[in-house]
Scaffold this active site. Structure first.
Site, mmCIF file in Angstrom:
data_model
loop_
_atom_site.group_PDB
_atom_site.id
_atom_site.type_symbol
_atom_site.label_atom_id
_atom_site.label_comp_id
_atom_site.label_asym_id
_atom_site.label_seq_id
_atom_site.Cartn_x
_atom_site.Cartn_y
_atom_site.Cartn_z
ATOM 1 N N THR A 125 72.037 -12.726 57.363
ATOM 2 C CA THR A 125 73.152 -13.634 57.091
ATOM 3 C C THR A 125 73.703 -13.471 55.692
ATOM 4 O O THR A 125 74.778 -13.973 55.392
ATOM 5 C CB THR A 125 72.659 -15.083 57.266
ATOM 6 O OG1 THR A 125 71.991 -15.156 58.501
ATOM 7 C CG2 THR A 125 73.788 -16.068 57.271
ATOM 8 N N HIS A 440 61.700 -15.368 57.186
ATOM 9 C CA HIS A 440 61.356 -15.134 55.778
ATOM 10 C C HIS A 440 59.834 -15.201 55.643
ATOM 11 O O HIS A 440 59.293 -16.242 55.296
ATOM 12 C CB HIS A 440 61.981 -16.214 54.886
ATOM 13 C CG HIS A 440 63.460 -16.328 55.006
ATOM 14 N ND1 HIS A 440 64.159 -17.471 54.653
ATOM 15 C CD2 HIS A 440 64.399 -15.446 55.433
ATOM 16 C CE1 HIS A 440 65.451 -17.288 54.844
ATOM 17 N NE2 HIS A 440 65.628 -16.063 55.329
HETATM 18 C C1 LIG Z 1 69.290 -12.561 61.582
HETATM 19 C C2 LIG Z 1 68.684 -12.503 60.215
HETATM 20 C C3 LIG Z 1 69.219 -13.283 59.203
HETATM 21 C C4 LIG Z 1 68.669 -13.223 57.921
HETATM 22 N N1 LIG Z 1 69.281 -13.921 56.917
HETATM 23 C C5 LIG Z 1 68.829 -13.805 55.657
HETATM 24 C C6 LIG Z 1 69.516 -14.426 54.586
HETATM 25 O O1 LIG Z 1 70.557 -15.059 54.754
HETATM 26 N N2 LIG Z 1 69.015 -14.278 53.335
HETATM 27 C C7 LIG Z 1 67.880 -13.570 53.086
HETATM 28 O O2 LIG Z 1 67.463 -13.498 51.926
HETATM 29 N N3 LIG Z 1 67.228 -12.950 54.087
HETATM 30 C C8 LIG Z 1 67.681 -13.038 55.359
HETATM 31 N N4 LIG Z 1 67.044 -12.366 56.364
HETATM 32 C C9 LIG Z 1 65.869 -11.549 56.018
HETATM 33 C C10 LIG Z 1 66.304 -10.211 55.394
HETATM 34 O O3 LIG Z 1 67.042 -9.466 56.307
HETATM 35 C C11 LIG Z 1 65.053 -9.486 54.934
HETATM 36 O O4 LIG Z 1 64.515 -10.243 53.852
HETATM 37 C C12 LIG Z 1 65.294 -8.068 54.435
HETATM 38 O O5 LIG Z 1 65.922 -7.280 55.393
HETATM 39 C C13 LIG Z 1 63.939 -7.446 54.046
HETATM 40 O O6 LIG Z 1 64.137 -6.109 53.696
HETATM 41 P P1 LIG Z 1 62.975 -5.041 53.795
HETATM 42 O O7 LIG Z 1 63.573 -3.744 53.407
HETATM 43 O O8 LIG Z 1 61.813 -5.516 53.019
HETATM 44 O O9 LIG Z 1 62.504 -5.054 55.306
HETATM 45 P P2 LIG Z 1 63.305 -4.850 56.703
HETATM 46 O O10 LIG Z 1 64.772 -5.044 56.475
HETATM 47 O O11 LIG Z 1 62.629 -5.718 57.660
HETATM 48 O O12 LIG Z 1 63.062 -3.323 57.037
HETATM 49 C C14 LIG Z 1 61.785 -2.831 57.348
HETATM 50 C C15 LIG Z 1 61.937 -1.573 58.204
HETATM 51 O O13 LIG Z 1 60.672 -0.936 58.310
HETATM 52 C C16 LIG Z 1 60.585 -0.325 59.581
HETATM 53 N N5 LIG Z 1 59.177 -0.097 59.917
HETATM 54 C C17 LIG Z 1 58.209 -1.029 60.122
HETATM 55 N N6 LIG Z 1 57.033 -0.426 60.389
HETATM 56 C C18 LIG Z 1 57.259 0.919 60.362
HETATM 57 C C19 LIG Z 1 56.433 2.060 60.552
HETATM 58 N N7 LIG Z 1 55.113 1.943 60.785
HETATM 59 N N8 LIG Z 1 57.000 3.292 60.481
HETATM 60 C C20 LIG Z 1 58.328 3.437 60.208
HETATM 61 N N9 LIG Z 1 59.155 2.370 60.003
HETATM 62 C C21 LIG Z 1 58.625 1.128 60.069
HETATM 63 C C22 LIG Z 1 61.245 -1.328 60.499
HETATM 64 O O14 LIG Z 1 61.684 -0.720 61.691
HETATM 65 C C23 LIG Z 1 62.402 -1.850 59.631
HETATM 66 O O15 LIG Z 1 63.587 -1.145 59.893
HETATM 67 C C24 LIG Z 1 67.546 -12.406 57.661
HETATM 68 C C25 LIG Z 1 67.011 -11.619 58.683
HETATM 69 C C26 LIG Z 1 67.584 -11.658 59.947
HETATM 70 C C27 LIG Z 1 67.012 -10.779 61.025
#
Ligand SMILES: Cc1cc2nc3c(=O)[nH]c(=O)nc-3n(C[C@H](O)[C@H](O)[C@H](O)COP(=O)(O)OP(=O)(O)OC[C@H]3O[C@@H](n4cnc5c(N)ncnc54)[C@H](O)[C@@H]3O)c2cc1C
Length: 507
Positions: A125, A440
């Protein structure tokens, strides 16, 4: 690899993995990056927020493609499919359930993740409030943390005056401010990650903006490779050193080993500890201190005459037209609240509902509450009963305590006042959402100032006692906070990535 060439493997292509890819490549000349992502490419540019896809059918297709191998399970009990007040309601298309409750616990029944290039950053979002007071990480100095948060805002394209020109924005801010500001509680446009467009709409940030030029498929960069639809099944550990990863092509099942100088695991707060466990890296704090945001959510049908009517001619890709935030205040309002105005109801309403087709539109309002970290709220891993990928099964032990229940009750009072200022709740609202709904999840690989058994990594995100292993994501956040976590985790990733780039440059 050429002589002198160094290599980093990044597991996960969400916003936090993207920070590492971009900064390491920008700050070094001799380092190549291999980014591994379990899910498929959805968009060009890579990792774009699917809310920007104009064609509804194509948007739905991109969401379905993110729902992982068990996509048939998507959708959480009790929440209608298509409930899309994102950031406040779960079970949204684009995510899939992860894990299940540990014996004797309610777990996080709504725990979900996205599996696609861009990760959850292709679906989020975009609310990016800053941590305030006790939400901040006290072993990183205030000035430094502020600078990191500034940089995170730059990378995510955060704007502090979203929809400033929308006719409803001023009216809504005035109404909510009148309710709260005499108590000293700050009401502001919600900071969101996005680029305002000339037509008044928003291009929502996805992981694409964090990747920068790496997101452009036509940009050929010798030192960067993204390998989608490839699962990391374990890290290669020699002694205590992490020296690579075993990858499985999910289309063919073929496994290969890739070596690297350092590995960054940015695979979300549930699957990052899973991968460490699967690799035999099992510090005491792994999976413990799990927190999320208990959430009370409701949709208000706006009373006639309070806000200017929505423009009937406007047919934006995304219906959200105003975003209002009520800030955290330790004493007066220890919550982050977000209110999103939309001319259309964010959840399906039956045609016989008195609020169906409300001419003045709707406001979805969510109050997120702190969860205090406790070691017994934790993710564990079941080697005997693996998940659909053959990785250790994720089990979640988690309880909402009296402390959080009391805060939820207090949050409901504030929410009721905001609702009354705008109209009335639609039938059945507000509701306390099932645990896990916030999306979260934090604390499972928390950082700490010392290797005292209560943390998994240091303040530069390096796993204690395992050279070559760096972590990223919300799982690192150690505090009881109520703010959406991405801005904070991206700030921590900036710190860790810059330190990694410096290490690699030093040779
Ligand atoms: C609908 C929705 C609304 C949201 N709204 C908000 C908001 O308004 N504000 C906010 O702060 N946060 C929000 N969030 C949360 C936010 O999207 C996440 O905090 C953020 O994307 C985290 O980033 P990341 O890179 O740590 O992990 P992610 O974006 O979760 O990415 C992790 C990736 O790792 C990959 N992965 C996992 N295990 C493996 C493996 N073993 N091998 C290879 N790949 C792997 C997954 O497939 C994924 O693509 C929301 C999430 C959603 C789904």
């Amino acid at each position: 690899m050429n002589a002198g060439q160094r290599r980093v493997i990044i597991v996960g292509s969400g916003p936090n993995g993207a920070v590492y890819a971009r900064r390491v490549l920008e700050q070094t000349e001799n380092v190549s990056v291999l980014m591994i992502e379990a899910g498929p490419v959805l968009t060009d540019p890579l990792g774009m927020n699917v809310r920007n896809i104009p064609d509804p059918a194509a948007q739905t297709e991109a969401k379905l493609a993110s729902q992982g191998p068990a996509s048939g399970r998507a959708g959480v009990a009790g929440i209608p499919t298509g409930a899309v007040m994102e950031g406040t309601v779960t079970a949204r298309q684009g995510t899939h359930l992860v894990g299940r409750a540990a014996n004797g616990s309610g777990g996080l029944p709504a725990a979900a993740a996205a599996t696609c290039v861009g990760g959850q950053g292709a679906h989020w979002t975009c609310a990016t409030p800053r941590p305030i007071g006790s939400e901040r990480i006290d072993f990183i100095g205030d000035d430094e943390l502020d600078a990191l948060l500034d940089e995170a805002e730059r990378l995510l394209h955060t704007t502090h005056d979203a929809f400033g020109g929308a006719p409803q924005a001023t009216a809504m801010l005035d109404l909510i401010s009148a309710e709260f500001t005499d108590q000293g509680i700050a009401v502001r446009p919600l900071p969101v990650a996005g680029d305002p467009q000339v037509d008044g709409s928003m291009r929502w940030s996805g992981t694409d903006v964090v990747l920068g030029s790496l997101a452009e498929s036509e940009t050929h960069l010798e030192r960067f490779e993204l390998r989608p639809e490839t699962l990391v099944v374990r890290l290669v550990v020699e002694g205590a050193d992490v020296v690579g990863a075993v990858l499985r092509d999910v289309r063919t099942g073929v496994e290969t080993e890739e070596r690297a100088d350092e590995v960054v695991v940015a695979a979300d707060a549930l699957r990052t500890p899973q991968l460490l466990w699967a690799s035999g890296i099992r510090p005491d704090a792994l999976g413990r201190f799990l927190t999320e945001h208990p959430l009370v959510f409701g949709v208000v049908a706006v009373k006639d005459g309070l806000l200017p009517p929505p423009d009937p001619g406007a047919a934006p890709v995304d219906p959200v037209r105003v975003v209002v935030g009520v800030r955290f205040d330790e004493e007066r309002h220890p919550f982050h609240a977000q209110m999103l105005y939309s001319p259309v109801c964010p959840i399906p309403l039956p045609p016989d509902s008195p609020h169906f087709g409300n001419p003045s539109g709707y406001v979805g309002m969510g109050w997120g509450v702190r969860k205090w970290p406790r070691p017994q709220d934790r993710v564990t891993f079941d080697d005997a009963e693996p998940d659909e990928n053959g990785l250790p099964g994720i089990r979640i032990a988690y309880e909402v305590t009296e402390r959080e229940v009391a805060e939820l009750d207090r949050a409901r009072e504030f929410q009721a006042r905001a609702a009354a200022a705008l109209g009335e709740f639609i039938d059945g609202m507000p509701v306390v959402m099932p645990p896990g709904s916030s999306l979260h999840y934090m604390g499972t690989v928390r950082m700490g100032p010392a290797d005292d058994g209560d943390s998994v990594c240091d303040s530069y995100s390096r796993v204690w006692n395992h050279p070559g292993l760096v972590l990223a994501g919300n799982g690192l956040i150690p505090t009881a906070n109520s703010c959406n976590p991405t801005l904070t985790s991206v700030a921590l990733a900036v710190r860790g990535a810059d330190a990694l780039a410096a290490r690699l440059s030093d040779g």
